[in-house]
Design an enzyme around this catalytic site. Sequence first.
Site, PDB file in Angstrom:
ATOM      1  N   ARG A  41      40.391 166.379  -2.234  1.00 40.66           N
ATOM      2  CA  ARG A  41      41.746 166.405  -3.115  1.00 40.66           C
ATOM      3  C   ARG A  41      42.142 167.868  -3.138  1.00 40.66           C
ATOM      4  NH1 ARG A  41      41.576 161.678  -2.753  1.00 40.66           N
ATOM      5  NH2 ARG A  41      41.764 160.071  -4.471  1.00 40.66           N
TER       6      ARG A  41
ATOM      7  N   HIS B 217      27.175 175.783   5.889  1.00 42.90           N
ATOM      8  CA  HIS B 217      27.581 175.828   7.171  1.00 42.90           C
ATOM      9  C   HIS B 217      29.117 176.071   7.414  1.00 42.90           C
ATOM     10  CE1 HIS B 217      26.611 174.139  11.642  1.00 42.90           C
ATOM     11  NE2 HIS B 217      27.882 174.666  11.633  1.00 42.90           N
TER      12      HIS B 217
ATOM     13  N   GLU C 265      24.738 179.122   8.269  1.00 40.42           N
ATOM     14  CA  GLU C 265      24.389 178.324   9.428  1.00 40.42           C
ATOM     15  C   GLU C 265      26.024 178.380  10.292  1.00 40.42           C
ATOM     16  OE1 GLU C 265      21.443 175.038   8.023  1.00 40.42           O
ATOM     17  OE2 GLU C 265      23.454 174.451   8.751  1.00 40.42           O
TER      18      GLU C 265
ATOM     19  N   HIS D 276      17.545 168.434   8.341  1.00 42.36           N
ATOM     20  CA  HIS D 276      18.438 167.270   8.758  1.00 42.36           C
ATOM     21  C   HIS D 276      17.889 165.855   8.515  1.00 42.36           C
ATOM     22  CE1 HIS D 276      22.360 167.137  10.755  1.00 42.36           C
ATOM     23  NE2 HIS D 276      22.072 165.899  11.101  1.00 42.36           N
TER      24      HIS D 276
END
Length: 246
Positions: A19, A44, A76, A198
Site C-alpha cells: 500500500r 537486502h 546484503e 535462509h
Amino acid sequence: MPCELSVNLNAVAMLRNRRDLPWPSVERFGRIALEAGASGLTVHPRPDQRHIRFSDLPVLRRLIDEEFPGAGYNIEGYPSEDFLQLVLANRPSQVTLVPDDPSQPTSDHGWDFASHAGLLKAVVARLKGEGMTVSLFADADPAAMPLAAETGCDRVELYTGPYGGTHSDPLAAAAWVERLGAAGDAALAAGLGLNAGHDLTVANLPPLVRRLPQLAEVSIGHGLTADALEYGMAGSVRRFVAACAG
C-alpha cells in the site's frame, strides 16, 4: 560466544509496500526487534526496491546510532557499483555479498568463488578498507571454503535454504545439518568466521547451532516474521534468541 540473531526486515518492508502507506514501519519493527534482544538488523536492498527501499537505509542507520549503538547493521546485496555506493553512504558494520540476479525473488545459491575471484577480491579489499566486516554467501561445499578465504573476506554465510526445505523430513534434515556442519568446519579451518541464513526457524535452528557451536550470527527474516504473526515481533525475537542458544 553464543550465536547472535540479526533480524532481516525485508518481509516487513514487503508488507508495507503493498500500500502507499507508512505502515508497518521498518524503523518501528527494527526498534522492537532490538529492544527484545536481537543483536542487529539485516536488510537486502534490491535494485527494484520491492521490499527495502533505499530511503530505509539511513533511517535504520540513525536508529542504531542514536538508540542501539552496540547493535550490528548488515546490508546484503550483489556488489554492483550502485550497491556499493549505498553501502558507503550508510556505513553498515557488516556487508554480505550475494550472487543474486536482480530478477531473483530471493537468494538461492552461493558464490562460485573460482569464477568470481577477481571481482570478489577487489570488492572485499575496498570494503575492508572502509572498516567493514565482509561476509560472502556460500553453498554448503567444504571444498569452496579455502577459495572463499583467498578473497580476503572475514566470514562466509552458509546458505541454509535446502535445509529449511526439509521441514517435513527428519532424515533429510539430519543429513543437511551434517552437510552444513562439514562446510562450516572447513570454513573455520580456513580461518573464516561463520554466519548462516535462509529459511531458518525456531524448530530447525537449534540442531544447526549444536552442530556448529562456533556459529557467530544467523540472519532471519521470513521465518521470524511469520512467527511474529502468532507471537508478536518481540515475542518472536525472544523465541529465536532462545533457539540461538541451541
